[in-house]
Write a protein that holds these residues in place. Structure first.
Motif, mmCIF file in Angstrom:
data_model
loop_
_atom_site.group_PDB
_atom_site.id
_atom_site.type_symbol
_atom_site.label_atom_id
_atom_site.label_comp_id
_atom_site.label_asym_id
_atom_site.label_seq_id
_atom_site.Cartn_x
_atom_site.Cartn_y
_atom_site.Cartn_z
ATOM 1 N N GLY A 94 0.819 -1.208 0.000
ATOM 2 C CA GLY A 94 0.000 0.000 0.000
ATOM 3 C C GLY A 94 0.851 1.256 0.000
ATOM 4 N N ALA A 95 1.931 1.228 0.772
ATOM 5 C CA ALA A 95 2.850 2.373 0.817
ATOM 6 C C ALA A 95 3.519 2.592 -0.535
ATOM 7 C CB ALA A 95 3.903 2.146 1.896
ATOM 8 N N MET A 96 3.836 1.507 -1.230
ATOM 9 C CA MET A 96 4.507 1.630 -2.533
ATOM 10 C C MET A 96 3.593 2.261 -3.574
ATOM 11 S SD MET A 96 6.569 -1.242 -4.759
ATOM 12 C CE MET A 96 5.109 -2.238 -5.103
ATOM 13 N N THR A 97 2.350 1.785 -3.659
ATOM 14 C CA THR A 97 1.429 2.355 -4.654
ATOM 15 C C THR A 97 1.091 3.809 -4.313
ATOM 16 O OG1 THR A 97 -0.475 1.420 -3.458
ATOM 17 C CG2 THR A 97 0.430 0.129 -5.283
ATOM 18 N N THR A 98 0.962 4.098 -3.012
ATOM 19 C CA THR A 98 0.681 5.476 -2.589
ATOM 20 C C THR A 98 1.854 6.392 -2.899
ATOM 21 O OG1 THR A 98 -0.704 4.612 -0.797
ATOM 22 C CG2 THR A 98 -0.035 6.915 -0.644
ATOM 23 N N SER A 99 3.063 5.886 -2.686
ATOM 24 C CA SER A 99 4.256 6.695 -2.960
ATOM 25 C C SER A 99 4.392 7.003 -4.444
ATOM 26 C CB SER A 99 5.512 5.989 -2.437
ATOM 27 O OG SER A 99 5.744 4.778 -3.139
ATOM 28 N N LYS A 100 3.942 6.081 -5.304
ATOM 29 C CA LYS A 100 3.967 6.342 -6.746
ATOM 30 C C LYS A 100 3.056 7.520 -7.095
ATOM 31 C CE LYS A 100 5.124 1.646 -8.288
ATOM 32 N NZ LYS A 100 4.632 0.436 -8.990
ATOM 33 N N VAL A 101 1.882 7.567 -6.461
ATOM 34 C CA VAL A 101 0.972 8.690 -6.663
ATOM 35 C C VAL A 101 1.616 9.984 -6.161
ATOM 36 C CG1 VAL A 101 -1.253 9.689 -6.001
ATOM 37 C CG2 VAL A 101 -1.089 7.249 -6.528
ATOM 38 N N PHE A 102 2.251 9.905 -4.996
ATOM 39 C CA PHE A 102 2.932 11.077 -4.417
ATOM 40 C C PHE A 102 4.016 11.596 -5.360
ATOM 41 C CE2 PHE A 102 6.704 12.451 -1.954
ATOM 42 C CZ PHE A 102 6.197 13.620 -1.413
ATOM 43 N N ILE A 103 4.798 10.699 -5.940
ATOM 44 C CA ILE A 103 5.883 11.083 -6.844
ATOM 45 C C ILE A 103 5.339 11.754 -8.100
ATOM 46 C CG2 ILE A 103 7.706 10.161 -8.352
ATOM 47 C CD1 ILE A 103 8.091 7.978 -6.115
ATOM 48 N N LEU A 104 4.228 11.221 -8.634
ATOM 49 C CA LEU A 104 3.643 11.791 -9.848
ATOM 50 C C LEU A 104 2.936 13.116 -9.585
ATOM 51 C CD1 LEU A 104 2.186 8.596 -11.546
ATOM 52 C CD2 LEU A 104 4.106 9.970 -12.348
ATOM 53 N N LYS A 105 2.284 13.220 -8.442
ATOM 54 C CA LYS A 105 1.538 14.445 -8.117
ATOM 55 C C LYS A 105 2.462 15.572 -7.651
ATOM 56 C CE LYS A 105 -2.409 15.097 -7.677
ATOM 57 N NZ LYS A 105 -3.362 15.775 -8.589
ATOM 58 N N PHE A 106 3.526 15.217 -6.929
ATOM 59 C CA PHE A 106 4.439 16.220 -6.376
ATOM 60 C C PHE A 106 5.884 15.891 -6.769
ATOM 61 C CE2 PHE A 106 0.872 15.514 -3.437
ATOM 62 C CZ PHE A 106 0.253 16.762 -3.485
ATOM 63 N N PRO A 107 6.208 16.009 -8.042
ATOM 64 C CA PRO A 107 7.544 15.600 -8.508
ATOM 65 C C PRO A 107 8.687 16.385 -7.872
ATOM 66 C CG PRO A 107 6.356 16.795 -10.220
ATOM 67 C CD PRO A 107 5.377 16.525 -9.133
ATOM 68 N N PHE A 108 8.478 17.669 -7.625
ATOM 69 C CA PHE A 108 9.556 18.479 -7.055
ATOM 70 C C PHE A 108 9.771 18.174 -5.575
ATOM 71 C CE2 PHE A 108 7.970 21.054 -10.657
ATOM 72 C CZ PHE A 108 9.134 21.083 -11.408
ATOM 73 N N ARG A 109 8.679 17.951 -4.867
ATOM 74 C CA ARG A 109 8.799 17.586 -3.447
ATOM 75 C C ARG A 109 9.401 16.194 -3.286
ATOM 76 N NH1 ARG A 109 3.499 18.681 0.001
ATOM 77 N NH2 ARG A 109 4.935 17.908 1.592
ATOM 78 N N SER A 110 9.053 15.293 -4.203
ATOM 79 C CA SER A 110 9.559 13.926 -4.087
ATOM 80 C C SER A 110 11.062 13.831 -4.329
ATOM 81 C CB SER A 110 8.825 13.012 -5.080
ATOM 82 O OG SER A 110 9.119 13.371 -6.418
ATOM 83 N N VAL A 111 11.616 14.796 -5.073
ATOM 84 C CA VAL A 111 13.063 14.799 -5.322
ATOM 85 C C VAL A 111 13.837 14.955 -4.016
ATOM 86 C CG1 VAL A 111 14.938 16.112 -6.411
ATOM 87 C CG2 VAL A 111 12.867 15.609 -7.698
ATOM 88 N N THR A 112 13.270 15.719 -3.096
ATOM 89 C CA THR A 112 13.956 15.986 -1.815
ATOM 90 C C THR A 112 13.705 14.886 -0.776
ATOM 91 O OG1 THR A 112 12.070 17.278 -0.981
ATOM 92 C CG2 THR A 112 13.779 18.468 -2.211
ATOM 93 N N PHE A 113 12.913 13.868 -1.148
ATOM 94 C CA PHE A 113 12.595 12.790 -0.214
ATOM 95 C C PHE A 113 13.784 11.829 -0.154
ATOM 96 C CE2 PHE A 113 10.237 9.541 1.944
ATOM 97 C CZ PHE A 113 9.166 10.209 2.543
ATOM 98 N N SER A 114 14.529 11.869 0.942
ATOM 99 C CA SER A 114 15.771 11.111 1.058
ATOM 100 C C SER A 114 15.511 9.646 1.387
ATOM 101 C CB SER A 114 16.659 11.721 2.150
ATOM 102 O OG SER A 114 16.033 11.582 3.416
ATOM 103 N N ARG A 115 16.557 8.822 1.201
ATOM 104 C CA ARG A 115 16.474 7.410 1.579
ATOM 105 C C ARG A 115 16.231 7.275 3.078
ATOM 106 N NH1 ARG A 115 18.313 3.549 -2.042
ATOM 107 N NH2 ARG A 115 19.162 4.389 -3.979
#
Length: 200
Positions: A94-115
């Motif tokens: 569930g976290a993986m599919t949700t994170s894919k939506v997050f990456i597509l909806k907020f591409p600039f914010r997702s770039v700063t999401f660290s490991r």
């Protein structure tokens, strides 16, 4: 016969597959995906490995032997680990599919999401999933038996409090995560189709 063959080959195949995924992701950096997705894939692989070790292999050996051969201690521990890792796997998907939506909806914010932040999110899911075996301990820790229908030790849910607690647990750890997976997957397919139409 076909099901017996399936149960026979499934544990080693999962073990080999998940180990390969972990080595490819951690050592060789083989996945050219967003780092958030890669971290979640690593955690899913670890959870699957735990399912294989704590549930599938003991089940397979018990089927071959015709009874539980691992002793009372392992029988008492097995349901806790099984429900923990199985529930965790659903949460992580569930976290993986949700994170894919997050990456597509907020591409600039997702770039700063660290490991590191991605591992922290997964750690929170590991903690959340532990509430299921913890509830076993609190309600009736010794309610464990060997079930010959599935050739593994299982939790009995004999206490009266499970009449309301079991449906609640099912909703929180099975229904909601699966709804999340299905809804986010449908949303991703819609977004992919919309992007495909734009590029034509």
């Amino acid at each position: 016969v076909h099901m017996d063959c399936f149960h026979l080959v499934r544990p080693p195949l999962l073990l080999i597959g998940d180990t390969t995924i972990l080595i490819a992701a951690v050592k060789y950096k083989a996945f050219k995906l967003h780092k958030l997705i890669v971290v979640i894939i690593q955690h899913i692989a670890v959870a699957d490995l735990m399912v294989s070790i704590t549930f599938l292999f003991p089940k397979l050996i018990s089927q071959i032997a015709g009874y539980w051969i691992f002793g009372d201690l392992q029988c008492n521990i097995s349901p806790y680990l099984t429900y923990y890792t199985a529930g965790l796997g659903i949460q992580l998907i569930g976290a993986m599919t949700t994170s894919k939506v997050f990456i597509l909806k907020f591409p600039f914010r997702s770039v700063t999401f660290s490991r590191r932040r991605a591992h922290f999110v997964c750690a929170m899911l590991w903690f959340w999933a532990s509430t299921v075996p913890f509830s076993f301990l609190v309600v009736q820790k010794e309610d464990v038996f060997f079930d010959y229908r599935i050739y593994t030790c299982d939790y009995g849910y004999s206490a009266d409090s499970w009449k309301w607690l079991k449906p609640l647990t099912f909703i929180l750890f099975v229904v909601i995560p699966n709804i999340l997976v299905v809804s986010t997957t449908i949303y991703l397919l819609i977004m992919a189709k919309a992007l495909g139409n734009k590029t034509r």
